[in-house]
Write a protein that holds these residues in place. Structure first.
Motif, PDB file in Angstrom:
ATOM      1  N   GLU A   1       0.823  -1.209   0.000  1.00 25.44           N
ATOM      2  CA  GLU A   1       0.000   0.000   0.000  1.00 25.44           C
ATOM      3  C   GLU A   1       0.860   1.263   0.000  1.00 25.44           C
ATOM      4  OE1 GLU A   1      -3.604   2.126  -0.005  1.00 25.44           O
ATOM      5  OE2 GLU A   1      -3.305  -0.042  -0.178  1.00 25.44           O
ATOM      6  N   SER A   2       1.977   1.242   0.706  1.00 25.85           N
ATOM      7  CA  SER A   2       2.785   2.453   0.838  1.00 25.85           C
ATOM      8  C   SER A   2       3.919   2.552  -0.169  1.00 25.85           C
ATOM      9  CB  SER A   2       3.357   2.543   2.258  1.00 25.85           C
ATOM     10  OG  SER A   2       4.224   1.452   2.516  1.00 25.85           O
ATOM     11  N   ALA A   3       4.185   1.478  -0.921  1.00 26.10           N
ATOM     12  CA  ALA A   3       5.292   1.475  -1.876  1.00 26.10           C
ATOM     13  C   ALA A   3       4.935   2.238  -3.150  1.00 26.10           C
ATOM     14  CB  ALA A   3       5.686   0.044  -2.221  1.00 26.10           C
ATOM     15  N   ASP A   4       5.951   2.780  -3.796  1.00 25.52           N
ATOM     16  CA  ASP A   4       5.746   3.482  -5.061  1.00 25.52           C
ATOM     17  C   ASP A   4       5.553   2.526  -6.227  1.00 25.52           C
ATOM     18  OD1 ASP A   4       5.994   5.980  -3.850  1.00 25.52           O
ATOM     19  OD2 ASP A   4       8.175   6.001  -4.107  1.00 25.52           O
ATOM     20  N   GLU A   5       6.079   1.311  -6.081  1.00 23.69           N
ATOM     21  CA  GLU A   5       5.931   0.314  -7.136  1.00 23.69           C
ATOM     22  C   GLU A   5       5.927  -1.078  -6.520  1.00 23.69           C
ATOM     23  OE1 GLU A   5       9.373   1.180  -9.579  1.00 23.69           O
ATOM     24  OE2 GLU A   5      10.492  -0.450  -8.622  1.00 23.69           O
ATOM     25  N   PHE A   6       5.432  -2.038  -7.277  1.00 24.33           N
ATOM     26  CA  PHE A   6       5.309  -3.408  -6.796  1.00 24.33           C
ATOM     27  C   PHE A   6       6.571  -4.183  -7.183  1.00 24.33           C
ATOM     28  CE2 PHE A   6       3.326  -6.815  -4.875  1.00 24.33           C
ATOM     29  CZ  PHE A   6       3.085  -7.895  -5.702  1.00 24.33           C
ATOM     30  N   SER A   7       7.653  -3.890  -6.488  1.00 24.71           N
ATOM     31  CA  SER A   7       8.934  -4.549  -6.719  1.00 24.71           C
ATOM     32  C   SER A   7       9.564  -4.866  -5.376  1.00 24.71           C
ATOM     33  CB  SER A   7       9.865  -3.654  -7.542  1.00 24.71           C
ATOM     34  OG  SER A   7      10.243  -2.514  -6.778  1.00 24.71           O
ATOM     35  N   SER A   8      10.486  -5.828  -5.384  1.00 21.29           N
ATOM     36  CA  SER A   8      11.122  -6.221  -4.127  1.00 21.29           C
ATOM     37  C   SER A   8      11.868  -5.076  -3.477  1.00 21.29           C
ATOM     38  CB  SER A   8      12.087  -7.386  -4.382  1.00 21.29           C
ATOM     39  OG  SER A   8      11.386  -8.559  -4.701  1.00 21.29           O
ATOM     40  N   SER A   9      12.601  -4.318  -4.276  1.00 18.87           N
ATOM     41  CA  SER A   9      13.379  -3.223  -3.696  1.00 18.87           C
ATOM     42  C   SER A   9      12.468  -2.179  -3.076  1.00 18.87           C
ATOM     43  CB  SER A   9      14.271  -2.583  -4.762  1.00 18.87           C
ATOM     44  OG  SER A   9      13.496  -2.096  -5.850  1.00 18.87           O
ATOM     45  N   ALA A  10      11.343  -1.885  -3.718  1.00 20.37           N
ATOM     46  CA  ALA A  10      10.404  -0.905  -3.168  1.00 20.37           C
ATOM     47  C   ALA A  10       9.736  -1.436  -1.902  1.00 20.37           C
ATOM     48  CB  ALA A  10       9.350  -0.548  -4.206  1.00 20.37           C
ATOM     49  N   LEU A  11       9.401  -2.720  -1.887  1.00 20.01           N
ATOM     50  CA  LEU A  11       8.772  -3.303  -0.702  1.00 20.01           C
ATOM     51  C   LEU A  11       9.744  -3.376   0.462  1.00 20.01           C
ATOM     52  CD1 LEU A  11       6.658  -6.182  -2.299  1.00 20.01           C
ATOM     53  CD2 LEU A  11       5.898  -3.924  -1.568  1.00 20.01           C
ATOM     54  N   ARG A  12      11.009  -3.649   0.186  1.00 24.72           N
ATOM     55  CA  ARG A  12      12.004  -3.639   1.266  1.00 24.72           C
ATOM     56  C   ARG A  12      12.085  -2.251   1.901  1.00 24.72           C
ATOM     57  NH1 ARG A  12      18.350  -3.473   0.092  1.00 24.72           N
ATOM     58  NH2 ARG A  12      17.492  -1.628  -0.918  1.00 24.72           N
ATOM     59  N   GLU A  13      12.012  -1.223   1.079  1.00 21.58           N
ATOM     60  CA  GLU A  13      12.110   0.138   1.594  1.00 21.58           C
ATOM     61  C   GLU A  13      10.854   0.565   2.352  1.00 21.58           C
ATOM     62  OE1 GLU A  13      14.843   1.999   1.583  1.00 21.58           O
ATOM     63  OE2 GLU A  13      15.803   0.236   0.682  1.00 21.58           O
ATOM     64  N   SER A  14       9.704  -0.008   2.002  1.00 17.24           N
ATOM     65  CA  SER A  14       8.445   0.443   2.613  1.00 17.24           C
ATOM     66  C   SER A  14       8.014  -0.373   3.817  1.00 17.24           C
ATOM     67  CB  SER A  14       7.319   0.435   1.572  1.00 17.24           C
ATOM     68  OG  SER A  14       7.041  -0.890   1.131  1.00 17.24           O
ATOM     69  N   ILE A  15       8.496  -1.615   3.944  1.00 21.19           N
ATOM     70  CA  ILE A  15       7.955  -2.506   4.974  1.00 21.19           C
ATOM     71  C   ILE A  15       8.454  -2.141   6.376  1.00 21.19           C
ATOM     72  CG2 ILE A  15       9.730  -4.331   4.896  1.00 21.19           C
ATOM     73  CD1 ILE A  15       7.326  -6.345   4.950  1.00 21.19           C
ATOM     74  N   TYR A  16       9.663  -1.615   6.490  1.00 21.58           N
ATOM     75  CA  TYR A  16      10.163  -1.227   7.806  1.00 21.58           C
ATOM     76  C   TYR A  16       9.468   0.027   8.342  1.00 21.58           C
ATOM     77  CZ  TYR A  16      13.908  -4.701   7.455  1.00 21.58           C
ATOM     78  OH  TYR A  16      14.614  -5.880   7.363  1.00 21.58           O
ATOM     79  N   PRO A  17       9.331   1.094   7.562  1.00 24.58           N
ATOM     80  CA  PRO A  17       8.714   2.321   8.095  1.00 24.58           C
ATOM     81  C   PRO A  17       7.271   2.169   8.560  1.00 24.58           C
ATOM     82  CG  PRO A  17       9.967   2.816   6.112  1.00 24.58           C
ATOM     83  CD  PRO A  17       9.915   1.326   6.225  1.00 24.58           C
ATOM     84  N   VAL A  18       6.494   1.223   7.989  1.00 24.63           N
ATOM     85  CA  VAL A  18       5.093   1.107   8.410  1.00 24.63           C
ATOM     86  C   VAL A  18       4.961   0.465   9.784  1.00 24.63           C
ATOM     87  CG1 VAL A  18       4.211   1.041   6.046  1.00 24.63           C
ATOM     88  CG2 VAL A  18       4.755  -1.112   7.211  1.00 24.63           C
ATOM     89  N   SER A  19       6.074   0.038  10.373  1.00 25.24           N
ATOM     90  CA  SER A  19       6.022  -0.608  11.694  1.00 25.24           C
ATOM     91  C   SER A  19       6.768   0.185  12.763  1.00 25.24           C
ATOM     92  CB  SER A  19       6.638  -2.007  11.613  1.00 25.24           C
ATOM     93  OG  SER A  19       8.054  -1.928  11.519  1.00 25.24           O
ATOM     94  N   ARG A  20       7.242   1.362  12.440  1.00 19.23           N
ATOM     95  CA  ARG A  20       8.095   2.100  13.362  1.00 19.23           C
ATOM     96  C   ARG A  20       7.295   2.939  14.353  1.00 19.23           C
ATOM     97  NH1 ARG A  20      13.291   1.955  10.911  1.00 19.23           N
ATOM     98  NH2 ARG A  20      13.708  -0.278  10.919  1.00 19.23           N
ATOM     99  N   PRO A  21       7.742   3.039  15.606  1.00 19.59           N
ATOM    100  CA  PRO A  21       6.973   3.731  16.652  1.00 19.59           C
ATOM    101  C   PRO A  21       6.845   5.239  16.447  1.00 19.59           C
ATOM    102  CG  PRO A  21       9.132   3.053  17.471  1.00 19.59           C
ATOM    103  CD  PRO A  21       8.967   2.409  16.132  1.00 19.59           C
ATOM    104  N   GLU A  22       7.573   5.810  15.488  1.00 20.05           N
ATOM    105  CA  GLU A  22       7.458   7.250  15.251  1.00 20.05           C
ATOM    106  C   GLU A  22       6.125   7.621  14.597  1.00 20.05           C
ATOM    107  OE1 GLU A  22      11.562   5.959  15.557  1.00 20.05           O
ATOM    108  OE2 GLU A  22      10.005   5.404  14.117  1.00 20.05           O
ATOM    109  N   GLY A  23       5.446   6.643  13.987  1.00 22.45           N
ATOM    110  CA  GLY A  23       4.206   6.929  13.271  1.00 22.45           C
ATOM    111  C   GLY A  23       2.978   6.864  14.150  1.00 22.45           C
ATOM    112  N   THR A  24       1.826   7.158  13.540  1.00 24.61           N
ATOM    113  CA  THR A  24       0.541   7.039  14.220  1.00 24.61           C
ATOM    114  C   THR A  24       0.222   5.562  14.435  1.00 24.61           C
ATOM    115  OG1 THR A  24      -0.275   9.050  13.157  1.00 24.61           O
ATOM    116  CG2 THR A  24      -1.924   7.553  14.078  1.00 24.61           C
TER     117      THR A  24
END
Length: 419
Positions: free
Chosen positions: A327-350
């Motif tokens: 949902e948060s990635a710019d494209e449906f690729s492994s490199s994009a998913l690697r970059e997006s999967i960590y930030p959606v779980s970080r305590p800095e967010g809502t």
């Protein structure tokens, strides 16, 4: 094996409807996003494969009832690892090289997860999320951030099991362990923590799965007359061990202490209750006093007419985490998913605990912190999550939860390696 570049440029039609990803991986209207899952549908860990599928399917229903971006749908191609490394690698190769999945959930066994990571996902730079594998060795993989998990490392549970033994007044113990990454990694931490607190490990006895008799290992475990025998054993193997130990008269002489892998329905159903009576053990646990857990339990019981295990919850969270990465990635690729999967779980967010709320926050441009039904999913740089543990006792023919264990979660995860 195809190279990383070739795999990217020959992405296949993804899922029902024959929607095809472009060579750049750019998202399309109404796309079906297909990921893979390689788990134990058969073999020594089949009971965990069943738990995985239930949790995963519940999450898929939740995601698809809301919909991914641009009306997209999430689908999963499932392959059986048969709880064996070689079969697991073949299953992963099919998913990655033939179906072109950019993200793979799997496996159950730590040994299978490591084999898949080394042979398939790391060389192809494919994201791998394990809901079940707990070996400390996974923490130290040279994976460039592509391998992560929603189940906590046994660097934590080994400490929990040592603490439980000490709390029960156990001063000496032998350890029977499955001879793989999971068993060795778990036992290393268990022994280190137990002996650091003044306990003595009299024997460590490895075994291989699939044997008709474990009497030699059981006899070896009794040498030195320990106070307890600790079992880091898979369900199918432990079923045989428990029966044979009972026949040998071992059960009444020693306190049994089991890892989470000895808490399983097939064991309770296929071993006489007297052969397990009084056994204690540890298990990872969700923080059960949360609204997210209550909602998950209600939905799970409504669909499956049974209480969910924490392993189903880990699979639910792995699926939701994967969906949020898409949902948060710019494209449906492994490199994009690697970059997006960590930030959606970080305590800095809502903090969010549902896919619907997370989707709304992401659409508004906000950072999110997915708090799963199994607990915090705050992925660290090694792709590990924190753990919460309970202890149990087998009595009156069933496993009875006793309470949470207060375990200091130190740096064993970064210092302990399996082989």
């Amino acid at each position: 094996m195809k190279t990383h570049t070739t795999r990217r440029t020959v992405l296949k039609a993804l899922g029902a409807g024959g929607v095809t990803a472009t060579t750049t991986g750019v998202l399309q209207q109404g796309q079906t996003y297909r990921i893979g899952s390689a788990v134990s549908s058969s073999g020594d860990l089949a009971v965990y494969g069943s738990r995985h599928e239930r949790g995963m399917n519940l999450a898929l229903d939740r995601v698809n009832s809301v919909g991914l971006k641009d009306g997209g749908e999430l689908r999963v191609s499932l392959e059986d690892t048969a709880s064996a490394p070689q079969t697991g690698v073949s299953a992963a190769q099919k998913l990655v090289n033939q179906e072109g999945v950019p993200l793979l959930m799997g496996a159950v066994s730590s040994g299978v997860t490591v084999a898949i990571a080394r042979s398939v996902t790391i060389p192809n730079q494919v994201v791998q999320v394990s809901p079940h594998s707990t070996s400390p060795q996974i923490t130290t993989l040279d994976d460039n951030g592509y391998v992560l998990r929603t189940a906590p490392s046994d660097a934590f549970q080994g400490a929990a099991m040592a603490q439980l033994a000490l709390d029960q007044g156990i001063e000496s113990a032998s350890v029977i362990l499955v001879n793989n990454d999971y068993g060795r990694g778990f036992a290393d931490v268990l022994q280190s923590r137990f002996e650091a607190a003044g306990g003595t490990i009299t024997n460590t006895v490895p075994y291989n799965s699939g044997q008709a008799s474990y009497r030699p290992q059981l006899n070896q475990a009794t040498q030195g007359n320990p106070d307890a025998i600790m079992f880091v054993a898979y369900p199918e193997s432990f079923t045989t061990m428990a029966r044979q130990a009972f026949e040998m008269g071992i059960k009444d002489q020693y306190q049994y202490i089991g890892a989470e892998s000895t808490l399983a329905e097939p064991i309770r159903e296929n071993v006489p209750a007297r052969a397990l009576d009084g056994m204690i053990g540890t298990t990872p646990s969700a923080p059960t006093e949360t609204d997210a857990w209550d909602s998950f339990v209600s939905e799970f019981r409504s669909r499956y007419d049974t209480q969910p295990s924490v392993w189903a919850a880990y699979s639910y969270d792995a699926t939701l985490l994967s969906a949020l990465a898409i949902e948060s990635a710019d494209e449906f690729s492994s490199s994009a998913l690697r970059e997006s999967i960590y930030p959606v779980s970080r305590p800095e967010g809502t903090t969010v605990s549902s896919f619907e709320t997370a989707k709304e926050e992401l659409a508004a441009g906000n950072q999110i912190d997915y708090s799963g039904v199994s607990g915090s999913i705050d992925l660290n740089e090694e792709g590990d999550v924190p753990g919460t543990y309970k202890w149990w006792r087998f009595e009156d023919g069933d496993y009875r939860m006793q309470g949470f264990l207060d375990v200091e979660q130190e740096s064993d995860a970064t210092t302990t390696q399996g082989e």
